[in-house]
Design an enzyme around this catalytic site. Structure first.
Site, PDB file in Angstrom:
ATOM      1  N   SER A 146     -28.531  71.279 -49.388  1.00  0.00           N
ATOM      2  CA  SER A 146     -27.751  71.477 -50.602  1.00  0.00           C
ATOM      3  C   SER A 146     -27.175  70.156 -51.079  1.00  0.00           C
ATOM      4  O   SER A 146     -26.781  69.300 -50.263  1.00  0.00           O
ATOM      5  CB  SER A 146     -26.602  72.456 -50.328  1.00  0.00           C
ATOM      6  OG  SER A 146     -25.667  72.450 -51.391  1.00  0.00           O
ATOM      7  N   TYR A 159     -19.736  73.909 -44.505  1.00  0.00           N
ATOM      8  CA  TYR A 159     -21.126  74.129 -44.907  1.00  0.00           C
ATOM      9  C   TYR A 159     -21.782  72.793 -45.247  1.00  0.00           C
ATOM     10  O   TYR A 159     -22.906  72.501 -44.805  1.00  0.00           O
ATOM     11  CB  TYR A 159     -21.161  75.073 -46.107  1.00  0.00           C
ATOM     12  CG  TYR A 159     -22.531  75.196 -46.721  1.00  0.00           C
ATOM     13  CD1 TYR A 159     -23.538  75.920 -46.083  1.00  0.00           C
ATOM     14  CD2 TYR A 159     -22.826  74.585 -47.939  1.00  0.00           C
ATOM     15  CE1 TYR A 159     -24.802  76.024 -46.658  1.00  0.00           C
ATOM     16  CE2 TYR A 159     -24.072  74.695 -48.513  1.00  0.00           C
ATOM     17  CZ  TYR A 159     -25.061  75.416 -47.868  1.00  0.00           C
ATOM     18  OH  TYR A 159     -26.309  75.507 -48.425  1.00  0.00           O
TER      19      TYR A 159
END
Length: 250
Positions: A146, A159
């Site tokens: 990401s 994350y």
């Protein structure tokens, strides 16, 4: 362009929905044999396997289970006799950890779980496919990441940290794997992407992220699937050890 994946065995994790589903469809269109993993979406994964045909199968895989990676790879080898490609799309979002109250307020059991499952899950699965690829002297590994690992966002600390760790692991693994043949390891770094499962996110954040991109819109799952398949194909003979942005330029 012939991508050279006809008849090759491709494991796609997280294939029961979102980006993994479109990656699997794109590989199937090129004649690959698919092993689709799911954690809880068995019905969706099995439905996709029937849609893709040509021996596609659905196998349960849980990133948080230390034995699950070996079981997934063993199932693929039993079914097809080989594993040529791994596209690791499965992820633990750790949504309960995303808070505006401050990352320091999260309980240790919550943030350590997010890091552990995402990092150890990716490493274990890579370790599981590596011996098969070393034996054949050919393989492609693509981990999905990401842009939060690069850009950051309040609430995404743990994350994002787990994805940043994946970048370092894949880079070093590329050197070891490349010494055993044409085995390439890359990370596909995605921006916010429209899928059939994340409308609640794109509705809330899409305008912000679209404004950051030169193309002024979000990519959808089909659009990001194509470059992922290229990275994981025989047509890619020289891109390895890289973090490749597929973000619409943001």
């Amino acid at each position: 362009m012939d991508l050279g994946v006809q008849g090759r065995t491709v494991i796609v994790t997280g294939a029961s929905g979102g980006i993994g589903r479109e990656v699997a469809r794109a590989f199937a269109a090129e004649g690959a044999r698919l092993v689709l993993s799911y954690r809880s979406g068995r019905e969706q994964a099995e439905e996709l396997a029937r849609e893709l045909g040509d021996g596609a199968s659905a196998v349960r895989y849980d990133m948080g289970d230390p034995d699950s990676a070996d079981e997934l790879v063993d199932a693929a080898v039993r079914s097809t006799g080989r594993v040529d490609v791994l596209v690791h799309s499965a992820v633990m979002w750790g949504k309960d950890d995303w808070t505006a109250d401050g990352f320091e307020t999260i309980l240790d059991a919550q943030w350590t779980r997010t890091l552990q499952v995402n990092i150890e899950g990716a490493v274990r699965l890579t370790r599981a496919v590596t011996p098969v690829m070393r034996t054949s002297g050919w393989g492609r590994i693509v981990h999905l990441s990401s842009s939060l690992a690069r850009d950051g966002a309040a609430g995404a600390e743990y994350y994002a940290a787990s994805k940043a760790a994946l970048h370092g692991f894949s880079r070093s693994a590329a050197f070891s794997l490349g010494a055993s043949g044409e085995i390439l390891s890359n990370v596909a770094m995605l921006g916010l992407t429209r899928t059939d499962t994340n409308g609640f996110v794109t509705d809330a954040e899409g305008e912000h992220y679209s404004a950051l991109a030169p193309i002024k819109r979000l990519l959808d799952a089909r659009e990001v699937a194509r470059p992922i398949v290229f990275l994981a194909s025989a047509a890619n003979a020289g891109i390895t050890g890289q973090v490749v942005p597929i973000t619409g330029g943001s």
